[in-house]
Design a protein around this motif. Structure first.
Motif, PDB file in Angstrom:
ATOM      1  N   ILE A 101      12.508 -26.207  11.477  1.00 43.47           N
ATOM      2  CA  ILE A 101      13.212 -25.036  12.025  1.00 43.47           C
ATOM      3  C   ILE A 101      13.328 -23.949  10.971  1.00 43.47           C
ATOM      4  N   ARG A 102      13.626 -24.334   9.739  1.00 42.51           N
ATOM      5  CA  ARG A 102      13.729 -23.342   8.653  1.00 42.51           C
ATOM      6  C   ARG A 102      12.408 -22.607   8.446  1.00 42.51           C
ATOM      7  N   ARG A 103      11.302 -23.255   8.727  1.00 43.11           N
ATOM      8  CA  ARG A 103       9.984 -22.637   8.529  1.00 43.11           C
ATOM      9  C   ARG A 103       9.602 -21.661   9.649  1.00 43.11           C
ATOM     10  N   GLN A 104      10.370 -21.646  10.728  1.00 45.74           N
ATOM     11  CA  GLN A 104      10.054 -20.752  11.833  1.00 45.74           C
ATOM     12  C   GLN A 104      10.419 -19.321  11.464  1.00 45.74           C
ATOM     13  N   PRO A 105       9.634 -18.352  11.938  1.00 43.63           N
ATOM     14  CA  PRO A 105       9.974 -16.951  11.652  1.00 43.63           C
ATOM     15  C   PRO A 105      11.330 -16.609  12.276  1.00 43.63           C
ATOM     16  N   PRO A 106      12.101 -15.759  11.611  1.00 42.82           N
ATOM     17  CA  PRO A 106      13.440 -15.444  12.104  1.00 42.82           C
ATOM     18  C   PRO A 106      13.465 -14.598  13.373  1.00 42.82           C
ATOM     19  N   GLY A 107      12.353 -14.065  13.828  1.00 44.34           N
ATOM     20  CA  GLY A 107      12.328 -13.161  14.970  1.00 44.34           C
ATOM     21  C   GLY A 107      12.820 -13.708  16.296  1.00 44.34           C
ATOM     22  N   PRO A 108      12.365 -14.888  16.723  1.00 44.75           N
ATOM     23  CA  PRO A 108      12.760 -15.347  18.050  1.00 44.75           C
ATOM     24  C   PRO A 108      14.260 -15.605  18.141  1.00 44.75           C
ATOM     25  N   ASP A 109      14.734 -15.630  19.363  1.00 48.72           N
ATOM     26  CA  ASP A 109      16.140 -15.981  19.568  1.00 48.72           C
ATOM     27  C   ASP A 109      16.359 -17.415  19.067  1.00 48.72           C
ATOM     28  N   PRO A 110      17.611 -17.808  18.793  1.00 52.22           N
ATOM     29  CA  PRO A 110      17.854 -19.108  18.163  1.00 52.22           C
ATOM     30  C   PRO A 110      17.397 -20.314  18.986  1.00 52.22           C
ATOM     31  N   ILE A 111      17.476 -20.242  20.295  1.00 56.25           N
ATOM     32  CA  ILE A 111      17.024 -21.379  21.105  1.00 56.25           C
ATOM     33  C   ILE A 111      15.511 -21.539  20.970  1.00 56.25           C
ATOM     34  N   SER A 112      14.783 -20.442  21.068  1.00 52.26           N
ATOM     35  CA  SER A 112      13.329 -20.514  20.917  1.00 52.26           C
ATOM     36  C   SER A 112      12.949 -20.954  19.514  1.00 52.26           C
ATOM     37  N   ARG A 113      13.644 -20.451  18.516  1.00 49.19           N
ATOM     38  CA  ARG A 113      13.353 -20.834  17.129  1.00 49.19           C
ATOM     39  C   ARG A 113      13.557 -22.337  16.934  1.00 49.19           C
ATOM     40  N   ALA A 114      14.658 -22.864  17.467  1.00 50.61           N
ATOM     41  CA  ALA A 114      14.928 -24.301  17.349  1.00 50.61           C
ATOM     42  C   ALA A 114      13.877 -25.105  18.109  1.00 50.61           C
ATOM     43  N   ALA A 115      13.543 -24.661  19.316  1.00 46.11           N
ATOM     44  CA  ALA A 115      12.544 -25.379  20.122  1.00 46.11           C
ATOM     45  C   ALA A 115      11.189 -25.386  19.416  1.00 46.11           C
ATOM     46  N   ARG A 116      10.804 -24.255  18.858  1.00 45.71           N
ATOM     47  CA  ARG A 116       9.523 -24.186  18.142  1.00 45.71           C
ATOM     48  C   ARG A 116       9.532 -25.080  16.904  1.00 45.71           C
ATOM     49  N   GLY A 117      10.656 -25.113  16.210  1.00 45.73           N
ATOM     50  CA  GLY A 117      10.770 -25.984  15.048  1.00 45.73           C
ATOM     51  C   GLY A 117      10.674 -27.451  15.427  1.00 45.73           C
ATOM     52  N   ILE A 118      11.336 -27.831  16.503  1.00 46.47           N
ATOM     53  CA  ILE A 118      11.281 -29.222  16.950  1.00 46.47           C
ATOM     54  C   ILE A 118       9.876 -29.571  17.412  1.00 46.47           C
ATOM     55  N   ARG A 119       9.220 -28.655  18.101  1.00 46.20           N
ATOM     56  CA  ARG A 119       7.826 -28.892  18.508  1.00 46.20           C
ATOM     57  C   ARG A 119       6.943 -29.113  17.279  1.00 46.20           C
ATOM     58  N   SER A 120       7.131 -28.295  16.258  1.00 45.87           N
ATOM     59  CA  SER A 120       6.353 -28.431  15.031  1.00 45.87           C
ATOM     60  C   SER A 120       6.636 -29.784  14.366  1.00 45.87           C
ATOM     61  N   ALA A 121       7.903 -30.165  14.313  1.00 45.57           N
ATOM     62  CA  ALA A 121       8.265 -31.458  13.721  1.00 45.57           C
ATOM     63  C   ALA A 121       7.637 -32.600  14.504  1.00 45.57           C
ATOM     64  N   TRP A 122       7.706 -32.537  15.827  1.00 45.11           N
ATOM     65  CA  TRP A 122       7.151 -33.587  16.680  1.00 45.11           C
ATOM     66  C   TRP A 122       5.657 -33.756  16.420  1.00 45.11           C
ATOM     67  N   GLN A 123       4.951 -32.635  16.236  1.00 43.13           N
ATOM     68  CA  GLN A 123       3.508 -32.686  16.008  1.00 43.13           C
ATOM     69  C   GLN A 123       3.156 -33.244  14.631  1.00 43.13           C
ATOM     70  N   GLN A 124       4.089 -33.180  13.683  1.00 43.75           N
ATOM     71  CA  GLN A 124       3.850 -33.682  12.325  1.00 43.75           C
ATOM     72  C   GLN A 124       4.127 -35.177  12.201  1.00 43.75           C
ATOM     73  N   LEU A 125       4.968 -35.700  13.077  1.00 45.23           N
ATOM     74  CA  LEU A 125       5.432 -37.081  12.932  1.00 45.23           C
ATOM     75  C   LEU A 125       4.437 -38.085  13.480  1.00 45.23           C
ATOM     76  N   PRO A 126       4.408 -39.279  12.884  1.00 45.66           N
ATOM     77  CA  PRO A 126       3.574 -40.329  13.475  1.00 45.66           C
ATOM     78  C   PRO A 126       4.145 -40.698  14.840  1.00 45.66           C
ATOM     79  N   GLN A 127       3.273 -40.928  15.797  1.00 42.80           N
ATOM     80  CA  GLN A 127       3.725 -41.247  17.145  1.00 42.80           C
ATOM     81  C   GLN A 127       4.393 -42.619  17.167  1.00 42.80           C
ATOM     82  N   PRO A 128       5.610 -42.682  17.686  1.00 48.78           N
ATOM     83  CA  PRO A 128       6.291 -43.971  17.751  1.00 48.78           C
ATOM     84  C   PRO A 128       5.693 -44.840  18.857  1.00 48.78           C
ATOM     85  N   SER A 129       6.048 -46.108  18.851  1.00 50.91           N
ATOM     86  CA  SER A 129       5.650 -47.009  19.930  1.00 50.91           C
ATOM     87  C   SER A 129       6.343 -46.558  21.203  1.00 50.91           C
ATOM     88  N   VAL A 130       5.573 -46.046  22.149  1.00 53.40           N
ATOM     89  CA  VAL A 130       6.143 -45.477  23.365  1.00 53.40           C
ATOM     90  C   VAL A 130       6.954 -46.523  24.137  1.00 53.40           C
TER      91      VAL A 130
END
Length: 184
Positions: A68-97
């Motif tokens: 989330i800290r790496r997201q540009p400050p421009g978007p509103d806070p909900i979008s910024r948080a959502a984009r940060g979480i999406r980025s984190a999810w894409q970086q993480l190893p996929q758990p056992s579904v």
């Protein structure tokens, strides 16, 4: 295969899920979980602070905060948080579904675990709030955004756990898409 500690944690998690399936969450004790895993209760508590944490611990909070800290400050806070979480999810190893589904299904069906979810959610909301305020968002807006994001994710994940369809990633992406596209 992982370190000895990782193997022990995995054995404890497997034993807990088996016992929860056999006896229910409320009908299973920490001593039973430890015995099934072949360790002492003290060893259990070295890996988990309590029985509920087997199901609701979230090791991803630090990664979410950084993303989330790496997201540009421009978007509103909900979008910024959502984009940060999406980025984190894409970086993480996929758990056992199936393991995630089993854990969340137990939580969704066990009223006594609702408080545990709230505690885990509050910790993640605090990480999100801190990340947003460090980027210039007011505390009030950051708190509201964190609550909205976690409400959407918790709802999506618990609903997903009660189905046999959709994959985990799609459930998370759908929640994040709705958060980012909420203005139409």
């Amino acid at each position: 295969m992982g370190s000895r500690a990782e193997r022990t944690r995995d054995r404890l998690l497997t034993a807990a899920l088996e016992l929860f399936a056999e006896r229910g969450y409320d009908g299973t004790s920490v001593s039973q979980i430890a015995a099934r895993a072949g360790v002492t209760e003290m060893t259990f508590f070295r890996h988990f602070p309590g029985k509920a944490s087997v199901l609701v611990d979230d090791p991803y909070d630090p990664v979410i905060g950084v993303a989330i800290r790496r997201q540009p400050p421009g978007p509103d806070p909900i979008s910024r948080a959502a984009r940060g979480i999406r980025s984190a999810w894409q970086q993480l190893p996929q758990p056992s579904v199936e393991q995630v589904r089993t854990r969340l299904r137990i939580v969704a069906k066990t009223p006594t675990l609702r408080a545990s979810i709230a505690g885990g959610t509050a910790a993640t909301e605090a990480v999100i709030t801190d990340a947003l305020t460090s980027g210039g968002t007011s505390r009030r807006e950051a708190l509201i955004a964190a609550g909205a994001v976690m409400g959407a994710l918790n709802t999506a994940l618990l609903e997903w756990s009660l189905t046999d369809g959709d994959d985990l990633g799609k459930a998370i992406e759908t929640a994040l898409d709705l958060l980012e596209d909420r203005r139409g």
